[in-house]
Design an enzyme around this catalytic site. Structure first.
Site, PDB file in Angstrom:
ATOM      1  N   ASP A 104       2.405  14.207  -1.677  1.00 39.01           N
ATOM      2  CA  ASP A 104       1.109  13.754  -2.192  1.00 39.01           C
ATOM      3  C   ASP A 104       1.296  13.110  -3.560  1.00 39.01           C
ATOM      4  OD1 ASP A 104      -1.913  13.869  -1.636  1.00 39.01           O
ATOM      5  OD2 ASP A 104      -1.727  14.435  -3.745  1.00 39.01           O
TER       6      ASP A 104
HETATM    7  C1  LIG Z   1       0.287   4.649  -7.664  1.00 40.44           C
HETATM    8  C2  LIG Z   1       0.649   4.170  -6.288  1.00 40.44           C
HETATM    9  C3  LIG Z   1       0.237   4.848  -5.148  1.00 40.44           C
HETATM   10  N1  LIG Z   1       0.575   4.394  -3.916  1.00 40.44           N
HETATM   11  C4  LIG Z   1       0.164   5.097  -2.701  1.00 40.44           C
HETATM   12  C5  LIG Z   1       1.144   6.185  -2.257  1.00 40.44           C
HETATM   13  C6  LIG Z   1       0.311   7.001  -1.315  1.00 40.44           C
HETATM   14  O1  LIG Z   1       0.431   6.430   0.011  1.00 40.44           O
HETATM   15  C7  LIG Z   1      -1.098   6.806  -1.824  1.00 40.44           C
HETATM   16  C8  LIG Z   1      -1.629   8.085  -2.406  1.00 40.44           C
HETATM   17  O2  LIG Z   1      -2.298   8.812  -1.442  1.00 40.44           O
HETATM   18  P1  LIG Z   1      -1.738  10.135  -0.758  1.00 40.44           P
HETATM   19  O3  LIG Z   1      -2.924  10.983  -0.456  1.00 40.44           O
HETATM   20  O4  LIG Z   1      -0.632  10.730  -1.583  1.00 40.44           O
HETATM   21  O5  LIG Z   1      -1.064   9.622   0.583  1.00 40.44           O
HETATM   22  P2  LIG Z   1      -1.672   8.849   1.826  1.00 40.44           P
HETATM   23  O6  LIG Z   1      -3.071   9.314   2.123  1.00 40.44           O
HETATM   24  O7  LIG Z   1      -1.482   7.372   1.618  1.00 40.44           O
HETATM   25  O8  LIG Z   1      -0.694   9.273   2.990  1.00 40.44           O
HETATM   26  P3  LIG Z   1      -0.430  10.738   3.641  1.00 40.44           P
HETATM   27  O9  LIG Z   1      -1.353  11.731   2.972  1.00 40.44           O
HETATM   28  O10 LIG Z   1      -0.753  10.570   5.097  1.00 40.44           O
HETATM   29  O11 LIG Z   1       1.021  11.011   3.384  1.00 40.44           O
HETATM   30  O12 LIG Z   1      -1.043   5.800  -2.847  1.00 40.44           O
HETATM   31  C9  LIG Z   1       1.334   3.240  -3.757  1.00 40.44           C
HETATM   32  O13 LIG Z   1       1.624   2.826  -2.616  1.00 40.44           O
HETATM   33  N2  LIG Z   1       1.755   2.575  -4.872  1.00 40.44           N
HETATM   34  C10 LIG Z   1       1.448   2.977  -6.139  1.00 40.44           C
HETATM   35  O14 LIG Z   1       1.880   2.314  -7.118  1.00 40.44           O
END
Ligand SMILES: Cc1cn([C@H]2C[C@H](O)[C@@H](COP(=O)(O)OP(=O)(O)OP(=O)(O)O)O2)c(=O)[nH]c1=O
Length: 202
Positions: A72
């Site tokens: 997360d």
């Molecule tokens: C800050 C930042 C976040 N993110 C993304 C990563 C995570 O996918 C998302 C944060 O949300 P999460 O809730 O961590 O993840 P998710 O819902 O996308 O996937 P899952 O719970 O099914 O594993 O933001 C980027 O892709 N690039 C960035 O620079």
């Protein structure tokens, strides 16, 4: 070798895990991501990473031993968790808050098997240049911020806002690869290692 399941719907996490040569299957891990009252950002991401790994385990049907990896990511500004933006106004408000200052990105990972669960929290600091409201509106229109914590993607167009990074780039994108490889090693799941390079065929 135990089979690994990645409990995630995130395409970034799948790409990152593929990058370090770990064979895995992805399973969904939909859990309630509402922070608890008084919960610190670090406790929050760790609880969610563990919760996603648990949820992922629930959807695996296997007679063989296996491990599940959950993760997360949260963007944190002055102790406040910024989740995924719900609409343009929310996304622009987030970028305006992040504009011209430094924030933290916390990513937790959790690995479990039938006996135990281990987790880590990785903290990185990201510094943004000044961002105008027009840029924030145009960025929202690109479609990139919608599914990302803090409403930006360092790996995409959002890179133009990033003036500095102190920490783990892969953790900001969603999966800290150094720590993930180490944790998987504790569970007997090998990733690519320089010392094993002569054996590996990726
Ligand atoms: C800050 C930042 C976040 N993110 C993304 C990563 C995570 O996918 C998302 C944060 O949300 P999460 O809730 O961590 O993840 P998710 O819902 O996308 O996937 P899952 O719970 O099914 O594993 O933001 C980027 O892709 N690039 C960035 O620079």
């Amino acid at each position: 070798m135990k089979r690994l399941y990645l409990a995630s719907g995130s395409p970034r996490r799948r790409e990152l895990l593929t990058q370090i040569g770990v064979p895995f299957c992805a399973v969904s891990a939909d859990i309630d991501e509402t922070p608890l009252a008084q919960e610190s950002p670090s406790a929050y991401v760790e609880r969610l990473a563990r919760g996603k790994a648990e949820a992922g385990r629930g959807s695996v049907v296997s007679d063989e031993p296996f491990c599940v990896l959950g993760a997360d990511t949260a963007v944190v500004l002055d102790g406040k968790i910024l989740g995924k933006p719900v609409d343009q106004a929310d996304a622009c408000a987030m970028l305006m808050m992040l504009s011209g200052c430094e924030h933290e990105v916390l990513t937790a990972i959790a690995v479990l098997d039938g006996e135990r669960c281990e987790s880590r929290v990785v903290t990185s600091r990201v510094r943004f240049r000044d961002i105008s409201r027009e840029e924030a509106v145009a960025y929202w229109a690109s479609g990139e911020p919608q599914d990302k914590a803090g409403g930006y993607g360092i790996q995409g167009l959002g890179a133009v806002f990033v003036a500095g990074l102190d920490g783990s780039y892969s953790a900001v994108v969603g999966l800290p690869l150094c720590e993930t490889a180490e944790l998987l090693g504790h569970f007997g799941i090998p990733c690519w290692q320089p010392r094993n390079a002569h054996q590996a065929t990726f």
